[in-house]
Design a protein around this motif. Structure first.
Motif, mmCIF file in Angstrom:
data_model
loop_
_atom_site.group_PDB
_atom_site.id
_atom_site.type_symbol
_atom_site.label_atom_id
_atom_site.label_comp_id
_atom_site.label_asym_id
_atom_site.label_seq_id
_atom_site.Cartn_x
_atom_site.Cartn_y
_atom_site.Cartn_z
ATOM 1 N N PHE A 185 104.555 -8.563 42.464
ATOM 2 C CA PHE A 185 105.793 -9.066 41.875
ATOM 3 C C PHE A 185 106.928 -8.616 42.791
ATOM 4 O O PHE A 185 106.862 -7.546 43.389
ATOM 5 N N THR A 186 107.954 -9.416 42.921
ATOM 6 C CA THR A 186 109.109 -9.029 43.731
ATOM 7 C C THR A 186 110.369 -9.203 42.897
ATOM 8 O O THR A 186 110.718 -10.326 42.523
ATOM 9 N N THR A 187 111.031 -8.095 42.595
ATOM 10 C CA THR A 187 112.243 -8.133 41.783
ATOM 11 C C THR A 187 113.282 -9.053 42.404
ATOM 12 O O THR A 187 113.879 -9.875 41.719
ATOM 13 N N ARG A 188 113.497 -8.932 43.719
ATOM 14 C CA ARG A 188 114.505 -9.768 44.383
ATOM 15 C C ARG A 188 114.168 -11.261 44.267
ATOM 16 O O ARG A 188 115.033 -12.084 43.995
ATOM 17 N N ALA A 189 112.906 -11.633 44.481
ATOM 18 C CA ALA A 189 112.501 -13.039 44.399
ATOM 19 C C ALA A 189 112.647 -13.553 42.966
ATOM 20 O O ALA A 189 113.103 -14.676 42.747
ATOM 21 N N PHE A 190 112.290 -12.730 41.991
ATOM 22 C CA PHE A 190 112.442 -13.119 40.596
ATOM 23 C C PHE A 190 113.914 -13.388 40.290
ATOM 24 O O PHE A 190 114.262 -14.396 39.674
ATOM 25 N N ALA A 191 114.784 -12.477 40.713
ATOM 26 C CA ALA A 191 116.219 -12.636 40.466
ATOM 27 C C ALA A 191 116.746 -13.911 41.118
ATOM 28 O O ALA A 191 117.503 -14.668 40.503
ATOM 29 N N SER A 192 116.338 -14.172 42.324
ATOM 30 C CA SER A 192 116.778 -15.378 43.030
ATOM 31 C C SER A 192 116.279 -16.643 42.333
ATOM 32 O O SER A 192 117.035 -17.589 42.124
ATOM 33 N N ARG A 193 115.025 -16.645 41.960
ATOM 34 C CA ARG A 193 114.408 -17.808 41.314
ATOM 35 C C ARG A 193 115.071 -18.135 39.981
ATOM 36 O O ARG A 193 115.126 -19.282 39.561
ATOM 37 N N HIS A 194 115.604 -17.124 39.293
ATOM 38 C CA HIS A 194 116.192 -17.329 37.965
ATOM 39 C C HIS A 194 117.712 -17.219 37.963
ATOM 40 O O HIS A 194 118.315 -17.005 36.905
ATOM 41 N N ASP A 195 118.316 -17.367 39.136
ATOM 42 C CA ASP A 195 119.774 -17.394 39.274
ATOM 43 C C ASP A 195 120.441 -16.131 38.715
ATOM 44 O O ASP A 195 121.470 -16.199 38.059
ATOM 45 N N LEU A 196 119.812 -14.994 38.960
ATOM 46 C CA LEU A 196 120.382 -13.708 38.568
ATOM 47 C C LEU A 196 121.044 -13.104 39.795
ATOM 48 O O LEU A 196 120.519 -13.203 40.897
ATOM 49 N N GLU A 197 122.180 -12.487 39.591
ATOM 50 C CA GLU A 197 122.853 -11.856 40.720
ATOM 51 C C GLU A 197 122.310 -10.444 40.895
ATOM 52 O O GLU A 197 121.181 -10.158 40.515
ATOM 53 N N LEU A 198 123.109 -9.570 41.447
ATOM 54 C CA LEU A 198 122.692 -8.174 41.606
ATOM 55 C C LEU A 198 122.486 -7.533 40.237
ATOM 56 O O LEU A 198 123.090 -7.968 39.249
ATOM 57 N N PRO A 199 121.663 -6.502 40.160
ATOM 58 C CA PRO A 199 121.466 -5.808 38.877
ATOM 59 C C PRO A 199 122.795 -5.264 38.349
ATOM 60 O O PRO A 199 123.735 -5.027 39.116
ATOM 61 N N VAL A 200 122.838 -5.037 37.049
ATOM 62 C CA VAL A 200 124.000 -4.397 36.431
ATOM 63 C C VAL A 200 123.675 -2.954 36.053
ATOM 64 O O VAL A 200 124.562 -2.176 35.735
ATOM 65 N N ALA A 201 122.387 -2.599 36.094
ATOM 66 C CA ALA A 201 121.948 -1.227 35.839
ATOM 67 C C ALA A 201 120.516 -1.080 36.338
ATOM 68 O O ALA A 201 119.774 -2.062 36.416
ATOM 69 N N ALA A 202 120.151 0.146 36.661
ATOM 70 C CA ALA A 202 118.770 0.462 37.043
ATOM 71 C C ALA A 202 118.553 1.954 36.822
ATOM 72 O O ALA A 202 119.481 2.757 36.939
ATOM 73 N N MET A 203 117.323 2.288 36.481
ATOM 74 C CA MET A 203 116.920 3.678 36.311
ATOM 75 C C MET A 203 115.485 3.789 36.789
ATOM 76 O O MET A 203 114.753 2.799 36.781
ATOM 77 N N TYR A 204 115.096 4.988 37.188
ATOM 78 C CA TYR A 204 113.701 5.176 37.563
ATOM 79 C C TYR A 204 113.235 6.570 37.207
ATOM 80 O O TYR A 204 114.027 7.498 37.059
ATOM 81 N N PHE A 205 111.926 6.675 37.032
ATOM 82 C CA PHE A 205 111.309 7.975 36.812
ATOM 83 C C PHE A 205 110.064 8.061 37.672
ATOM 84 O O PHE A 205 109.568 7.057 38.189
ATOM 85 N N ASN A 206 109.584 9.271 37.844
ATOM 86 C CA ASN A 206 108.375 9.523 38.620
ATOM 87 C C ASN A 206 107.249 9.907 37.672
ATOM 88 O O ASN A 206 107.481 10.538 36.632
ATOM 89 N N ALA A 207 106.029 9.528 38.045
ATOM 90 C CA ALA A 207 104.851 9.929 37.278
ATOM 91 C C ALA A 207 103.689 10.077 38.246
ATOM 92 O O ALA A 207 103.624 9.389 39.265
ATOM 93 N N GLN A 208 102.794 10.981 37.921
ATOM 94 C CA GLN A 208 101.588 11.149 38.724
ATOM 95 C C GLN A 208 100.418 11.432 37.799
ATOM 96 O O GLN A 208 100.594 11.895 36.676
ATOM 97 N N ARG A 209 99.249 11.136 38.302
ATOM 98 C CA ARG A 209 98.031 11.362 37.530
ATOM 99 C C ARG A 209 97.853 12.857 37.333
ATOM 100 O O ARG A 209 98.004 13.645 38.261
ATOM 101 N N GLU A 210 97.514 13.212 36.124
ATOM 102 C CA GLU A 210 97.260 14.620 35.844
ATOM 103 C C GLU A 210 95.786 14.913 36.040
ATOM 104 O O GLU A 210 94.930 14.100 35.686
ATOM 105 N N PRO A 211 95.466 16.067 36.610
ATOM 106 C CA PRO A 211 94.052 16.440 36.722
ATOM 107 C C PRO A 211 93.421 16.461 35.336
ATOM 108 O O PRO A 211 94.069 16.813 34.356
#
Length: 188
Positions: free
Chosen positions: A155-181
């Motif tokens: 999936f490509t966020t930029r391509a999705f936004a372009s295809r659906h006539d969305l401009e730049l994001p208005v908000a974004a957040m991220y978190f990290n996760a890793q597999r636990e032993p």
């Protein structure tokens, strides 16, 4: 006279979306304009924090600001799948909701791709939530019963936004996760 652009206070504030390479890998540089809050259980999401996969197994509580007649698209991807050193599935789509009214949560929108929590196999993965403001109501496809990774991969966020006539994001957040032993996994 000292140049205020190089003050220690200014240097201390570097956008966590830049530091975490969300800007660049997932979206282009943008200015957040709509408050977005995300919570997994009792844990408020802050950019770059670590969330254990069991805590994020269920869909987060999300609150989007804005006026009731505004419409938003929210998506969540993993740009590090299957491995941060070889992200050949970049981006793996974990969630996609369109036509969310301002001041509401995603349950009031139309779910196109149901939420799937983090399942990192190798390394530390970034999970990115991106919010776009829509210009108009989207004709959402019926919800996809996409359960396999292959259906959600590349999936490509930029391509999705372009295809659906969305401009730049208005908000974004991220978190990290890793597999636990296996001997350290806890479900609390």
């Amino acid at each position: 006279m000292r140049d205020s652009r190089s003050s220690p206070a200014m240097a201390a504030h570097v956008d966590p979306l830049v530091v975490g390479r969300v800007i660049g890998d997932v979206v282009d540089l943008f200015v957040p304009t709509v408050p977005l809050s995300v919570r997994f259980g009792t844990r408020d999401l802050t950019n770059g924090c670590e969330i254990k996969p069991p805590i994020a197994a269920n869909m987060p509580a999300v609150q989007i600001a804005g006026r009731a007649n505004d419409l938003f698209t929210l998506l969540m991807t993993d740009p590090d799948a299957p491995s941060p050193s070889e992200p050949s599935m970049r981006e793996l789509l974990h969630w996609l909701v369109v036509n969310i009214p301002g001041g509401a949560d995603p349950s009031e929108g139309e779910t196109v791709v149901p939420y799937v929590g983090p399942r990192p196999q190798v390394g530390i993965h970034r999970y990115v939530l991106v919010l776009f403001q829509q210009r108009a109501r989207m004709n959402a496809p019926p919800p996809m019963a996409m359960v396999g990774e292959a259906a959600r991969a590349n999936f490509t966020t930029r391509a999705f936004a372009s295809r659906h006539d969305l401009e730049l994001p208005v908000a974004a957040m991220y978190f990290n996760a890793q597999r636990e032993p296996a001997n350290r996994r806890r479900n609390y």
